[in-house]
Design a protein around this motif. Structure first.
Motif, mmCIF file in Angstrom:
data_model
loop_
_atom_site.group_PDB
_atom_site.id
_atom_site.type_symbol
_atom_site.label_atom_id
_atom_site.label_comp_id
_atom_site.label_asym_id
_atom_site.label_seq_id
_atom_site.Cartn_x
_atom_site.Cartn_y
_atom_site.Cartn_z
ATOM 1 N N MET A 151 48.985 11.367 -20.519
ATOM 2 C CA MET A 151 50.381 11.118 -20.157
ATOM 3 C C MET A 151 50.804 9.734 -20.660
ATOM 4 N N PRO A 152 51.709 9.669 -21.634
ATOM 5 C CA PRO A 152 52.178 8.370 -22.116
ATOM 6 C C PRO A 152 52.962 7.644 -21.034
ATOM 7 N N VAL A 153 52.776 6.342 -20.949
ATOM 8 C CA VAL A 153 53.473 5.563 -19.923
ATOM 9 C C VAL A 153 54.062 4.307 -20.536
ATOM 10 N N ILE A 154 55.053 3.773 -19.867
ATOM 11 C CA ILE A 154 55.660 2.507 -20.252
ATOM 12 C C ILE A 154 55.253 1.468 -19.217
ATOM 13 N N LYS A 155 54.670 0.361 -19.694
ATOM 14 C CA LYS A 155 54.292 -0.731 -18.800
ATOM 15 C C LYS A 155 55.480 -1.673 -18.640
ATOM 16 N N GLY A 156 55.764 -2.048 -17.405
ATOM 17 C CA GLY A 156 56.902 -2.926 -17.193
ATOM 18 C C GLY A 156 56.843 -3.676 -15.889
ATOM 19 N N LYS A 157 57.839 -4.500 -15.683
ATOM 20 C CA LYS A 157 57.963 -5.301 -14.472
ATOM 21 C C LYS A 157 59.125 -4.765 -13.647
ATOM 22 N N LYS A 158 58.945 -4.693 -12.353
ATOM 23 C CA LYS A 158 59.983 -4.206 -11.462
ATOM 24 C C LYS A 158 61.047 -5.281 -11.234
ATOM 25 N N SER A 159 62.253 -4.820 -10.977
ATOM 26 C CA SER A 159 63.327 -5.741 -10.592
ATOM 27 C C SER A 159 63.062 -6.245 -9.183
ATOM 28 N N GLU A 160 63.814 -7.263 -8.779
ATOM 29 C CA GLU A 160 63.655 -7.803 -7.427
ATOM 30 C C GLU A 160 63.906 -6.732 -6.370
ATOM 31 N N GLY A 161 64.868 -5.858 -6.637
ATOM 32 C CA GLY A 161 65.212 -4.827 -5.665
ATOM 33 C C GLY A 161 64.192 -3.718 -5.554
ATOM 34 N N GLU A 162 63.329 -3.567 -6.570
ATOM 35 C CA GLU A 162 62.359 -2.475 -6.586
ATOM 36 C C GLU A 162 60.923 -2.935 -6.371
ATOM 37 N N LYS A 163 60.689 -4.242 -6.259
ATOM 38 C CA LYS A 163 59.310 -4.717 -6.173
ATOM 39 C C LYS A 163 58.710 -4.465 -4.790
ATOM 40 N N PHE A 164 57.388 -4.570 -4.709
ATOM 41 C CA PHE A 164 56.615 -4.332 -3.490
ATOM 42 C C PHE A 164 56.945 -5.382 -2.423
ATOM 43 N N PRO A 165 57.151 -4.965 -1.174
ATOM 44 C CA PRO A 165 57.449 -5.928 -0.110
ATOM 45 C C PRO A 165 56.311 -6.930 0.092
ATOM 46 N N GLY A 166 56.594 -8.199 -0.115
ATOM 47 C CA GLY A 166 55.575 -9.233 0.050
ATOM 48 C C GLY A 166 55.016 -9.745 -1.266
ATOM 49 N N ALA A 167 55.411 -9.127 -2.384
ATOM 50 C CA ALA A 167 54.911 -9.550 -3.696
ATOM 51 C C ALA A 167 55.853 -10.562 -4.334
ATOM 52 N N VAL A 168 55.293 -11.383 -5.216
ATOM 53 C CA VAL A 168 56.103 -12.264 -6.052
ATOM 54 C C VAL A 168 56.626 -11.457 -7.237
ATOM 55 N N ASP A 169 55.711 -10.704 -7.873
ATOM 56 C CA ASP A 169 56.073 -9.829 -8.989
ATOM 57 C C ASP A 169 55.334 -8.503 -8.854
ATOM 58 N N THR A 170 56.017 -7.417 -9.201
ATOM 59 C CA THR A 170 55.393 -6.098 -9.226
ATOM 60 C C THR A 170 55.493 -5.531 -10.634
ATOM 61 N N TYR A 171 54.365 -5.054 -11.137
ATOM 62 C CA TYR A 171 54.298 -4.405 -12.441
ATOM 63 C C TYR A 171 53.965 -2.928 -12.244
ATOM 64 N N CYS A 172 54.391 -2.096 -13.177
ATOM 65 C CA CYS A 172 54.223 -0.660 -12.976
ATOM 66 C C CYS A 172 53.989 0.059 -14.291
#
Length: 491
Positions: free
Chosen positions: A204-225
């Motif tokens: 399954m091809p995927v795109i690596k990226g960084k989440k926006s502030e509104g979509e990031k994990f609660p308690g994280a500085v940065d969330t990648y997906c």
């Protein structure tokens, strides 16, 4: 048998639900919002576990296990974390039952109320960081590189098998580091591990990226997906890796003496994938006749169906099949000999097609005489006749080709579903027509992100890591933007 499921074009949601059940992957349980993962489905999950577990250990991680229950006070220590999970928590308030005095049955003993309620873990950051406080005193105690395989509970109101259930299985990595740089490196390394697994094993091809502030994990500085594209044009978040900064270390007072002898707070990460990957695997590849499984995750690589009219013919076929099976198993492949006399070959063909077995062999008395066998591949439905003596040589190459072909097909589909847009009208037209990923400029504000989501149900899936700076105007507000992001409707 494969026709028992509706077509994707007819009703994609119903197609998915029926396929999960008809292929014996999972079913709804009597416990609201929870599922029973059946043996065939669990064997695929085990394959995923084994591959990921090796990848984790190859990058220096070790497995451990932490409690299912989290004291309520722990969850409250990190403000954004508790806010993010408060509405999804299952809470244990009592520790004992008793028989009702009127004989009506069992009731909760009102005298057995817990002094402090326990949360059934929605994730384990809090209980783990409280433990790390006991483990870390000096820089010599770092890094801590731990993973756990576990179940978690998030009280979902609307559930769907594998994709969203109240209880699900997953792995969660939790690491602690002496510097921010080490923690960021770990965060991105695990994102790469997930992407490698998705593409190399799940095809399954995927795109690596960084989440926006509104979509990031609660308690994280940065969330990648990592984000995948399903065949209905919706995106699916297949894994996340979080840079926690010092947020949880400060919440739980996890300090260490650095090389200069000064006290500092530990830097943390967490990362996880779940049985949601099962849903991604199904929706990325399967067709109207059933599952299409990449060989690296298939519980059964080869199914052999005998064509016979008598016990004598079956015995002769079975003798040759034993040798073929033995040769293939020595090469590490799983083989199923479907010698049931209660079903006709056509039924068996459809059943194994529904279950997504990559390769099917059909052997009859005439094949034995000719020294040949019919080979059918699940991904393309193509058939060929090969010599019986060449089976153990041909199957490995065939399975590798199937793995590559499934990935290539999914990659081509995904690439066709990425559309660059530069205006709000174009954004809405693409979303309602072609769907898929929309690459568009965004002004970076939470207000614009929320407005787009409210009006279209499309969210910012990620800011691709390989995206380049590009001057433009936000498709919604018209304000300046320096980079495109990916929008999509998603699961």
């Amino acid at each position: 048998m494969g026709k028992e499921i509706p077509s994707r074009s007819e009703d994609y949601s119903l197609w998915y639900n029926e396929l999960v059940k008809k292929a014996d992957l999972a079913e709804h349980s009597d416990v609201r919002g929870c599922m029973v993962i059946k043996p065939y489905g669990y064997s695929i999950w085990e394959k995923m576990q084994q591959a990921l577990d090796k990848m984790f250990k190859d990058t220096g991680h070790v497995n451990a296990y932490f409690p299912l229950f989290v004291p309520k006070s722990y969850l409250a220590k990190e403000a954004s974390h508790v806010e993010g999970f408060a509405k999804e928590c299952a809470i244990v308030t009592h520790y004992r039952l008793k028989n009702a005095e009127d004989g009506s049955g069992i009731i909760v003993d009102p005298d057995a109320r817990l002094e402090e309620e326990l949360i059934v873990r929605p994730t384990s950051e809090t209980i783990i960081w409280n433990t790390y406080k006991k483990w870390v005193q000096s820089y010599r105690d770092l890094p801590i590189l731990i993973n756990q395989w576990a179940n978690v509970v998030r009280w979902e109101m609307r559930t769907r098998l594998f994709l969203r259930t109240a209880e699900f299985l997953w792995q969660e990595g939790h690491t602690a580091h002496a510097t921010a740089g080490e923690a960021v490196k770990e965060t991105l390394q695990m994102l790469d591990v997930y992407a490698d697994f998705a593409e190399s094993f799940m095809a399954m091809p995927v795109i690596k990226g960084k989440k926006s502030e509104g979509e990031k994990f609660p308690g994280a500085v940065d969330t990648y997906c990592i984000e995948g594209m399903m065949q209905d044009g919706k995106a699916l978040q297949a894994g996340t890796s979080h840079f926690l900064g010092q947020n949880f270390a400060k919440a739980f007072d996890v300090q260490f003496a650095n090389k200069e002898g000064k006290l500092d707070y530990v830097w943390g990460t967490s990362w996880g994938v779940s049985t949601r990957l099962m849903g991604a695997l199904i929706m990325a590849h399967s067709d109207d006749d059933g599952l299409v499984l990449p060989p690296k995750l298939a519980p059964i690589h080869v199914v052999i169906v005998p064509i016979f009219r008598s016990e004598e013919e079956l015995a002769r076929i079975a003798e040759r099949v034993d040798q073929i099976s033995s040769d293939l198993r020595k090469l590490g492949y799983s083989v199923k000999f479907d010698n049931r006399d209660t079903h006709k070959p056509g039924f068996k063909f459809a059943e194994w097609e529904l279950k997504g077995v990559p390769v099917r062999l059909a052997i009859g008395p005439r094949d034995l005489e000719n020294g040949t066998v019919e080979v059918a591949r699940r991904d393309t439905k193509e058939k060929q006749i090969i010599k019986l003596d060449d089976v153990s040589k041909a199957i490995p190459d065939l399975l590798e080709d199937i793995q590559r072909n499934i990935f290539k097909k999914a990659l081509n589909f995904r690439n066709e579903k990425i559309t660059l847009v530069n205006s709000w009208d174009e954004f809405q037209q693409v979303l309602d027509g072609k769907a898929g990923f929309i690459s568009a400029h965004w002004d970076g504000t939470a207000e614009t992100e929320a407005a787009i989501k409210e009006q279209t149900k499309a969210t910012i899936r990620c800011i691709p890591l390989d995206s380049k700076d590009e001057k433009g105007k936000c498709v919604y507000s018209g304000k300046p933007s320096n980079r495109r992001v990916l929008f999509a409707r998603a699961y």
